[in-house]
Write a protein that holds these residues in place. Sequence first.
Motif, mmCIF file in Angstrom:
data_model
loop_
_atom_site.group_PDB
_atom_site.id
_atom_site.type_symbol
_atom_site.label_atom_id
_atom_site.label_comp_id
_atom_site.label_asym_id
_atom_site.label_seq_id
_atom_site.Cartn_x
_atom_site.Cartn_y
_atom_site.Cartn_z
ATOM 1 N N ALA A 95 -40.463 -60.932 64.471
ATOM 2 C CA ALA A 95 -39.282 -60.670 63.646
ATOM 3 C C ALA A 95 -39.483 -59.471 62.738
ATOM 4 C CB ALA A 95 -38.947 -61.908 62.813
ATOM 5 N N THR A 96 -40.685 -59.272 62.232
ATOM 6 C CA THR A 96 -40.937 -58.145 61.324
ATOM 7 C C THR A 96 -41.202 -56.843 62.075
ATOM 8 O OG1 THR A 96 -43.260 -58.853 61.213
ATOM 9 C CG2 THR A 96 -41.785 -59.601 59.459
ATOM 10 N N GLN A 97 -41.889 -56.910 63.197
ATOM 11 C CA GLN A 97 -42.182 -55.700 63.961
ATOM 12 C C GLN A 97 -40.932 -55.130 64.623
ATOM 13 O OE1 GLN A 97 -44.889 -53.930 64.128
ATOM 14 N NE2 GLN A 97 -46.210 -55.296 62.940
ATOM 15 N N LEU A 98 -40.032 -55.996 65.074
ATOM 16 C CA LEU A 98 -38.808 -55.540 65.728
ATOM 17 C C LEU A 98 -37.712 -55.183 64.740
ATOM 18 C CD1 LEU A 98 -38.635 -58.109 68.686
ATOM 19 C CD2 LEU A 98 -39.450 -55.735 68.735
ATOM 20 N N GLY A 99 -37.963 -55.347 63.472
ATOM 21 C CA GLY A 99 -36.965 -54.997 62.471
ATOM 22 C C GLY A 99 -35.816 -55.978 62.367
ATOM 23 N N LEU A 151 -38.689 -60.658 54.228
ATOM 24 C CA LEU A 151 -39.872 -61.213 54.879
ATOM 25 C C LEU A 151 -40.839 -60.075 55.190
ATOM 26 C CD1 LEU A 151 -41.229 -63.764 56.032
ATOM 27 C CD2 LEU A 151 -40.162 -63.221 58.237
ATOM 28 N N PRO A 152 -41.926 -59.944 54.452
ATOM 29 C CA PRO A 152 -42.861 -58.837 54.682
ATOM 30 C C PRO A 152 -43.661 -59.048 55.961
ATOM 31 C CG PRO A 152 -43.737 -60.318 53.033
ATOM 32 C CD PRO A 152 -42.357 -60.815 53.345
ATOM 33 N N ARG A 153 -44.286 -57.993 56.413
ATOM 34 C CA ARG A 153 -45.141 -58.082 57.595
ATOM 35 C C ARG A 153 -46.448 -58.799 57.252
ATOM 36 N NH1 ARG A 153 -44.633 -52.084 60.468
ATOM 37 N NH2 ARG A 153 -42.359 -52.184 60.862
ATOM 38 N N PRO A 154 -47.060 -59.428 58.252
ATOM 39 C CA PRO A 154 -48.347 -60.087 57.987
ATOM 40 C C PRO A 154 -49.393 -59.142 57.436
ATOM 41 C CG PRO A 154 -47.453 -60.824 60.085
ATOM 42 C CD PRO A 154 -46.565 -59.711 59.613
ATOM 43 N N GLY A 155 -49.378 -57.879 57.875
ATOM 44 C CA GLY A 155 -50.344 -56.923 57.351
ATOM 45 C C GLY A 155 -50.154 -56.664 55.864
ATOM 46 N N SER A 156 -48.893 -56.617 55.418
ATOM 47 C CA SER A 156 -48.624 -56.405 53.992
ATOM 48 C C SER A 156 -49.112 -57.598 53.168
ATOM 49 C CB SER A 156 -47.128 -56.184 53.771
ATOM 50 O OG SER A 156 -46.664 -55.062 54.495
#
Length: 290
Positions: free
Chosen positions: A58-62, A69-74
């Motif tokens: 959901a986060t990588q595809l925008g 919802l932040p990315r797991p890396g953030s």
Amino acid sequence: MRHLVSPPAYSGEAVTHTPEAARRPPSVRRTAIRRSAPPAWLISLATIALAFLAWIAATQLGLVKPLFLPRPGSVLKAFADALDGRIDGAPLLEHVAMSLLRVAAAFVLAALIGIPLGLATGLNPTLRAVLDPFIEFYRPLPPLAYLPLVIIWCGIGETSKILLIFLACFAPVALAARAGVAAASLDQINAARALGASRVQVVRHVILPAALPDILVGLRIGMGVGWTTLVAAEMVAASTGIGQMVLNASNFLRTDIVVMGILVIGALAGAFEFGMRRLERRLTPWKGKA
């Protein structure tokens, strides 16, 4: 010429065609079902993995904006910054230690007061009639409703924070202990009295072991409620604590820190829940065996 076939002689025993599985004892059937199903820990692990993959997708595809919802890396970077003390000026371990101290102190107080009081109200109808209205009145109230009153009474120090969490933990523990008294068998109580047991011995050796499963469930519920009240408690002029860190991050729309704090609180609460379940299996090995 017709050949008459005589019916078989009645032997006095009914002929049944019950399937083999139905003739097995219930405990054997439950064991067979458990063996055919995958382990519970494997199902839980697969569910967590699927949820994590959905988060990444959901986060990588925008599909979801980072503000919501932040990315797991953030979140991982926020965790590293918190460990080094680059968030709120204190390392994450200090925040965790203060939050653990507040929750643990309130939980211990709730257990030390709630269990004896719950047993007493279960044994004494008069005491139950006196205390039950007050417990049932404040039990459904959200902690934020009486937070201002706690601040007026106890100030903005640690006492008010621990008292707020204590009040949230107390009601489930006391009500579970009271309900556990009804689990004691009247035959066992009468047998103990016939053998010359005193009232204290009856409570200690008959009623308390019978009520122990309900008491442990109440402690688990109380611990969970205590963690949910932590953020409200740390709203009161707290300089350290996970809840305080999450609240400060929300004021600056740092969703990565908010999600990181939520994950830390969830991990700590899950560790406590796992420990309570292990304790429950150790103290009440007979539970669920009937």
